[in-house]
Design an enzyme around this catalytic site. Structure first.
Site, mmCIF file in Angstrom:
data_model
loop_
_atom_site.group_PDB
_atom_site.id
_atom_site.type_symbol
_atom_site.label_atom_id
_atom_site.label_comp_id
_atom_site.label_asym_id
_atom_site.label_seq_id
_atom_site.Cartn_x
_atom_site.Cartn_y
_atom_site.Cartn_z
ATOM 1 C CG ASP A 114 76.483 45.930 40.942
ATOM 2 O OD1 ASP A 114 76.092 46.966 41.509
ATOM 3 O OD2 ASP A 114 77.653 45.495 41.029
ATOM 4 C CB ILE A 115 80.491 45.078 37.317
ATOM 5 C CG1 ILE A 115 81.479 44.368 36.408
ATOM 6 C CG2 ILE A 115 81.201 45.762 38.481
ATOM 7 C CD1 ILE A 115 82.379 45.321 35.624
ATOM 8 N N GLY A 152 77.667 54.675 51.939
ATOM 9 C CA GLY A 152 78.338 53.653 51.136
ATOM 10 C C GLY A 152 78.264 53.883 49.640
ATOM 11 C CD GLN A 153 76.151 58.299 45.817
ATOM 12 O OE1 GLN A 153 75.779 58.999 46.759
ATOM 13 N NE2 GLN A 153 75.870 58.596 44.557
ATOM 14 C CG HIS A 197 72.278 49.150 44.681
ATOM 15 N ND1 HIS A 197 73.411 48.445 44.339
ATOM 16 C CD2 HIS A 197 72.704 50.394 45.025
ATOM 17 C CE1 HIS A 197 74.475 49.224 44.480
ATOM 18 N NE2 HIS A 197 74.072 50.413 44.901
ATOM 19 C CG HIS A 248 73.494 53.875 41.551
ATOM 20 N ND1 HIS A 248 74.415 54.886 41.741
ATOM 21 C CD2 HIS A 248 73.841 52.878 42.394
ATOM 22 C CE1 HIS A 248 75.290 54.507 42.652
ATOM 23 N NE2 HIS A 248 74.961 53.292 43.079
ATOM 24 C CG ASN A 256 74.245 52.091 49.024
ATOM 25 O OD1 ASN A 256 73.531 51.783 49.963
ATOM 26 N ND2 ASN A 256 74.865 51.191 48.284
HETATM 27 P P1 AMP Z 1 77.165 52.326 45.170
HETATM 28 O O1 AMP Z 1 78.293 51.743 45.982
HETATM 29 O O2 AMP Z 1 75.846 52.314 45.860
HETATM 30 O O3 AMP Z 1 77.550 53.697 44.631
HETATM 31 O O4 AMP Z 1 76.972 51.358 43.941
HETATM 32 C C1 AMP Z 1 77.839 51.345 42.840
HETATM 33 C C2 AMP Z 1 77.694 49.997 42.204
HETATM 34 O O5 AMP Z 1 78.207 50.077 40.891
HETATM 35 C C3 AMP Z 1 78.449 48.866 42.910
HETATM 36 O O6 AMP Z 1 77.524 47.865 43.323
HETATM 37 C C4 AMP Z 1 79.409 48.357 41.848
HETATM 38 O O7 AMP Z 1 79.569 46.955 41.872
HETATM 39 C C5 AMP Z 1 78.743 48.835 40.571
HETATM 40 N N1 AMP Z 1 79.635 49.042 39.451
HETATM 41 C C6 AMP Z 1 80.832 49.677 39.435
HETATM 42 N N2 AMP Z 1 81.335 49.708 38.199
HETATM 43 C C7 AMP Z 1 80.439 49.078 37.396
HETATM 44 C C8 AMP Z 1 80.390 48.769 35.997
HETATM 45 N N3 AMP Z 1 81.376 49.138 35.162
HETATM 46 N N4 AMP Z 1 79.321 48.094 35.539
HETATM 47 C C9 AMP Z 1 78.324 47.723 36.365
HETATM 48 N N5 AMP Z 1 78.301 47.996 37.689
HETATM 49 C C10 AMP Z 1 79.346 48.655 38.195
#
Ligand code: AMP
Ligand code: ZN
Length: 112
Positions: free
Chosen positions: A29-30, A91-92, A100, A98, A85
């Protein structure tokens, strides 16, 4: 194709790979929320778990299995959390299913 995670999976947007097989791609995760924060996404675009159909049951189980395998490789023997999520209230923020994997510290409950 405008989906961020589809682009990550196909490699046109860079990511840090953690695990991959024919069904899923897992990457860091970024914006990590814990020492270990990995996202496990199916290669197939499914918008959310809410959009999964009966034929997706094996795929859904595979994502959890992969999360547990990654947890072992990361040494999370004290425990961890697998979170999906879903939708606005859930909170998606990325509309590609995906899981987490969060761990490496003591996690609180309930979530916010
Ligand atoms: P969600 O909020 O459950 O949809 O999770 C989306 C996740 O994607 C968040 O934790 C972000 O930090 C992560 N995210 C967004 N853009 C990127 C990216 N380019 N590379 C890796 N993770 C990302
Ligand atoms: Zn996608």
């Amino acid at each position: 194709m405008s989906c961020l995670f589809c682009k990550i999976i196909e490699g046109s947007i860079p990511s840090t790979p953690v695990f991959q097989d024919e069904v899923c791609y897992a990457f860091a995760d970024i914006h990590p929320q814990a020492p270990v924060h990995v996202l496990v996404a199916p290669r197939q675009h499914i918008t959310s778990v809410d959009q999964a159909v009966e034929d997706d049951q094996k795929l859904l189980g595979h994502l959890l299995w992969a999360g547990a395998q990654i947890a072992k490789t990361k040494g999370l023997w004290k425990g961890y959390r697998l979170v999906v999520n879903t939708g606005e209230d859930g909170g998606q923020t990325v509309d590609h299913l995906h899981v987490h994997l969060v761990g490496g510290r003591s996690l609180t409950w309930p979530p916010g």
